[in-house]
Scaffold this motif. Structure first.
Motif, short mmCIF file in Angstrom:
data_model
loop_
_atom_site.label_atom_id
_atom_site.label_comp_id
_atom_site.label_asym_id
_atom_site.label_seq_id
_atom_site.Cartn_x
_atom_site.Cartn_y
_atom_site.Cartn_z
N LYS A 1 -8.59 5.28 -2.66
CA LYS A 1 -9.55 6.02 -1.86
C LYS A 1 -9.00 7.43 -1.64
O LYS A 1 -7.85 7.60 -1.19
N MET B 1 -7.90 11.41 -8.26
CA MET B 1 -8.07 10.06 -8.79
C MET B 1 -7.20 9.92 -10.04
O MET B 1 -7.33 10.69 -10.99
N ASP C 1 0.86 -1.18 0.00
CA ASP C 1 0.00 0.00 0.00
C ASP C 1 0.89 1.23 0.00
O ASP C 1 2.08 1.17 0.32
N ARG D 1 -6.49 -0.68 -5.56
CA ARG D 1 -7.68 0.03 -5.11
C ARG D 1 -7.29 1.41 -4.59
O ARG D 1 -6.21 1.58 -4.00
N TYR E 1 -9.81 2.45 7.12
CA TYR E 1 -11.14 2.41 6.52
C TYR E 1 -11.51 0.96 6.23
O TYR E 1 -10.72 0.19 5.68
N VAL F 1 -8.97 10.82 0.42
CA VAL F 1 -9.23 11.18 1.81
C VAL F 1 -9.00 12.69 1.98
O VAL F 1 -8.11 13.27 1.36
N ASP G 1 -13.49 -0.20 4.10
CA ASP G 1 -13.63 -0.53 2.68
C ASP G 1 -12.31 -0.51 1.92
O ASP G 1 -12.30 -0.73 0.71
N LEU G 2 -11.18 -0.22 2.59
CA LEU G 2 -9.88 -0.27 1.92
C LEU G 2 -8.83 -0.83 2.86
O LEU G 2 -8.18 -0.09 3.59
#
Length: 793
Positions: A346, A360, A317, A344, A517, A348, A519-520
């Motif tokens: 995210k 993004m 990551d 993936r 998080y 923030v 979801d990540l």
């Protein structure tokens, strides 16, 4: 004869359908194998002969031949060892071997001892060693002597050109694109708040197919003033030497006139971050001291960080910050992964995006079936600090990226690292027995073992991951009596297990770090603690916090999403956020005013929660002389001529008891005199410094939820009358409640003040209303008691 064999081989392979080029490649492969085998055989025969021969000329000659063979085959380590072992070593050959091995200091010592005369080859390697040692002027003298030599002249002339480029020509070696950035760069007048300008930040992360991670960073920095010179004169690159290497491609200072000063070995240090703790010697720092840094100069450097082993051998990551504390004119970011890897993302803190920058990344197909994600931004403003602002990680927009597909992957990976670290020995068992002897309840035993791990095992402040992710064996941590967060957590769990109590390791990202998080899944953790299940649910324990009692938590550990490692599963849960009633401070002051208006008083401070943690830390780790000085200063705020009589501190080392802190004082006067009127010092106030700004870009961080109480009792002389008491102040806002009240009964004047916070943050949108409320309350509190001395009328 050799050509005859080559032609024959090519002819035979041609009959088999191979082209001449394929045949030549086949022959090249065979020769490479033959030469390697021949070199190994030669080395073995030399070694056998050297062992058998007695000392003498022939043995010495063979010894040098073997060293030369190792040198020619690229085994420089063996070459150096062999040449040094020779009774009469060939110093020129040894110097060459040391140079090729990269040991320039020892190579230079050999060459300096031999002097400035020798063969062209000797002179060439002497010059190369001088150059690598940043002795460019001396190197040039040797290269000049070699310019006409048939074997080394061309190489010498090339080195002369390169040295002259590096040290004398304007913008030597600087890419045209970078030179254009420099020549068009703004000056300090355009960025009055900045110390430096990032003209370019170019970062590339590549996950190779062999699961190695390569991070490349190219920075071009303009120094604007002395503050920038002070803060950026040294570049620090942290890495884990177990699986990471740092390669400096180049670093240079470009002076305002374009002169380039390159960084050499003498400008680079590689040091251990925790020199006094061998367990963490793999945590290292490469420090580059940039030469001739001054306002107006440019620092350019390019580094490559290679991680040869990922945490679970396949996942990683990372994150990409949008802003810095300094302006960035042009920033580029690229991450490349194999096509079968899902990355993936995210975004923030996007609500603090200063210019609607797109965080993004764009996706594009790369070479060799890779997938490339790119992002580019220009003219990104700096973060200008505000008083009491949230931490950098809470207000700086960033892109979090991860290849982990589930929290289960992280659970299984870290469990595999720690599950064999709970082995115990007799010493641990005996100590656990001593700690729990006579204790009957489970809570008492946990409290005793936790207290030992928190207070008696020294904490090495290494963030989780900085020195690797694998904890050390609990027995080793117990023996050493020191450990980092993950080591202390493992030791605590192991000792609780000895006592028959199941406990669980926990990974946490503290409040000054990034958020987790659900979801990540990612490894943004920077800390490790432990948990135990009690009647009230999971109770978390931070054994690195030596002043925090069992059942409490440091402020940075509260209200955080953590990963709890149960034996057969994981859970993502929130740590508790303690209420204002948990974090309390109670101050009681009693003052007796004598007939001559001198005073004697006593003051005590009782604390709970975060107040108790900080109070205990202060009394434990502050020099007694400084404690006494702080008390004296506090007394002087009560009366300008006050003196300390004595003070008491008890229970500082006992986590299970509150700190007993009190002191007594005296002063020749307490009131301000104005004829027969006496004015008492303002009993309390409201700090308005945090609302000095007219507006804010970022929220106002008001700290932990807390409650503060003050009680003051003043016993007046009989001849004093109260002329004016301030009216009570009562405020109940969305952010806090506050009461302030004076009472007068008989000869005793009482004052009570209670403040209790409700929220830990004031949004920037609500700041104007908060500011108005605070300033109004402060004006109401800013009143004083007026007394009259009836004898003086």
């Amino acid at each position: 004869m050799k050509n005859k064999y080559i032609i024959s081989a090519i002819f035979v392979l041609g009959l088999c359908g191979c082209s001449p080029s394929q045949a030549r490649l086949w022959w090249a492969d065979r020769l490479a194998v033959f030469s390697e085998q021949a070199a190994q055989t030669s080395a073995r025969l030399y070694e056998e002969a050297i062992r058998k021969l007695p000392s003498g000329r022939q043995k010495d000659r063979l010894c040098r031949k073997l060293g030369s063979l190792y040198l020619s085959t690229g085994d420089f380590e063996k070459a150096v060892l062999q040449l040094r072992a020779c009774p009469l070593p060939d110093q020129a050959l040894l110097g060459e071997a040391l140079f090729k091995k990269g040991d320039y200091t020892q190579a230079l010592d050999v060459f300096n001892r031999m002097g400035e005369e020798g063969s062209p080859k000797y002179l060439y390697y002497y010059a190369m060693t001088l150059e690598r040692s940043n002795l460019h002027d001396q190197a040039l003298k040797f290269y000049q002597r070699l310019t006409q030599d048939p074997s080394f002249g061309e190489r010498a002339r090339e080195r002369i050109t390169q040295i002259n480029l590096a040290d004398r020509q304007a913008f030597a070696g600087v890419e045209p694109e970078v030179r254009e950035l420099i020549e068009k760069s703004p000056g300090p007048e355009d960025y009055p708040e900045a110390g430096i300008l990032y003209l370019l930040t170019d970062e590339n992360i590549t996950l190779n197919k062999d699961d190695q991670l390569v991070s490349e960073h190219h920075y071009v920095v303009k120094i604007l003033n002395d503050r920038g010179k002070e803060n950026f004169g040294e570049i620090s690159l942290q890495y884990d030497s177990t699986y990471e290497t740092v390669e400096l491609e180049y670093a240079r200072t470009i002076k305002p006139d374009g002169t380039v000063v390159t960084v050499g070995d003498k400008n680079i240090r590689d040091v251990s971050l925790y020199l006094n703790f061998p367990l963490y010697s793999n945590a290292r720092m490469r420090i580059i001291s940039m030469p001739e840094v001054a306002p107006g100069s440019i620092l350019e450097y390019k580094v490559r960080l290679l991680r040869t082993k990922l945490v679970n051998k396949k996942d990683f990551d990372s994150l990409y910050w949008l802003q810095s504390h300094e302006p960035v004119l042009w920033q580029k970011f690229r991450v490349t992964v194999p096509e079968d890897v899902e990355l993936r993302f995210k975004v923030v803190n996007d609500r603090f995006n200063p210019g609607d920058f797109n965080l993004m990344p764009e996706k594009a197909e790369g070479r060799s079936q890779d997938v490339v994600y790119t992002m580019e931004s220009r003219d990104v403003p700096q973060i200008i600090p505000e008083p009491a602002m949230p931490t950098f990680s809470r207000i700086n927009p960033y892109l979090l990226m991860s290849t982990f597909s589930s929290w289960e992957e992280i659970y299984r990976w870290w469990k595999g690292l720690y599950q064999d670290k709970f082995e115990v020995d007799d010493a641990m068992t005996r100590k656990t027995g001593e700690l729990t002897k006579g204790l009957t309840t489970r809570r008492e035993k946990i409290r005793a073992i936790y207290g030992f791990c928190a207070q008696d095992v020294r904490y090495v402040a290494v963030e989780y991951g900085d020195a690797g992710y694998e904890p050390h064996d609990a027995r080793e941590v117990f023996r050493n009596k020191y450990g980092d967060c993950k080591d202390k957590a493992i030791l605590l769990v192991a000792m609780l297990r000895i006592a028959g109590i199941e406990a669980y390791p926990v990974l946490i990202s503290t409040a000054n770090n990034l958020e987790n998080y659900e979801d990540l899944p990612s490894l943004v953790f920077n800390h490790a603690i432990a948990a135990v299940r009690m009647e009230e649910g999971l109770v978390f324990m931070d054994p690195t916090a030596s002043t925090v009692a069992f059942g409490d938590l440091p402020e940075d550990d509260q209200d955080r999403l953590v990963l709890v490692f149960f034996p057969d599963r994981y859970e993502l849960v929130k740590t508790p956020l303690f209420t204002a009633s948990h974090n309390r401070a109670m101050t009681r002051t009693r003052i007796r005013v004598e007939e001559d208006e001198s005073i004697r008083g006593e003051r005590s401070v009782e604390t709970w929660g975060v107040f108790r943690q900080s109070q205990r830390y202060w009394v434990k780790f502050t020099m007694p002389a400084l404690i006494e000085e702080a008390i004296k200063q506090r007394i002087r705020s009560i009366s300008e001529n006050g003196t300390l009589l004595d003070y008491t501190i008890k229970n500082a080392d006992d986590l299970d008891k509150p700190v007993d802190f009190s002191y007594r004082f005296a002063a020749p006067r307490y009131f301000i005199s104005a004829g027969s009127t006496r004015i008492m010092n303002q009993a309390s106030g409201f700090d308005t410094s945090v609302v000095a700004r007219e507006n804010r870009r970022y929220p106002l961080d008001t700290g932990s939820l807390r409650s503060q109480e003050e009680v003051l009792e003043v016993e007046l002389p009989p001849h004093f009358a109260v002329k004016y008491l301030p009216e009570p102040v009562n405020a109940d806002t969305k952010w806090f409640t506050l009461t302030s009240r004076y009472e007068h009964k008989g000869r005793v004047l009482k004052y009570a003040y209670i403040y209790s916070s409700k929220l830990r943050e004031v949004s920037q949108e609500e700041y104007a209303e908060y500011k108005k409320t605070v300033e109004y309350i402060a004006s109401q509190l800013n009143q004083q008691v007026i007394l009259e001395d009836k004898k003086a009328r």
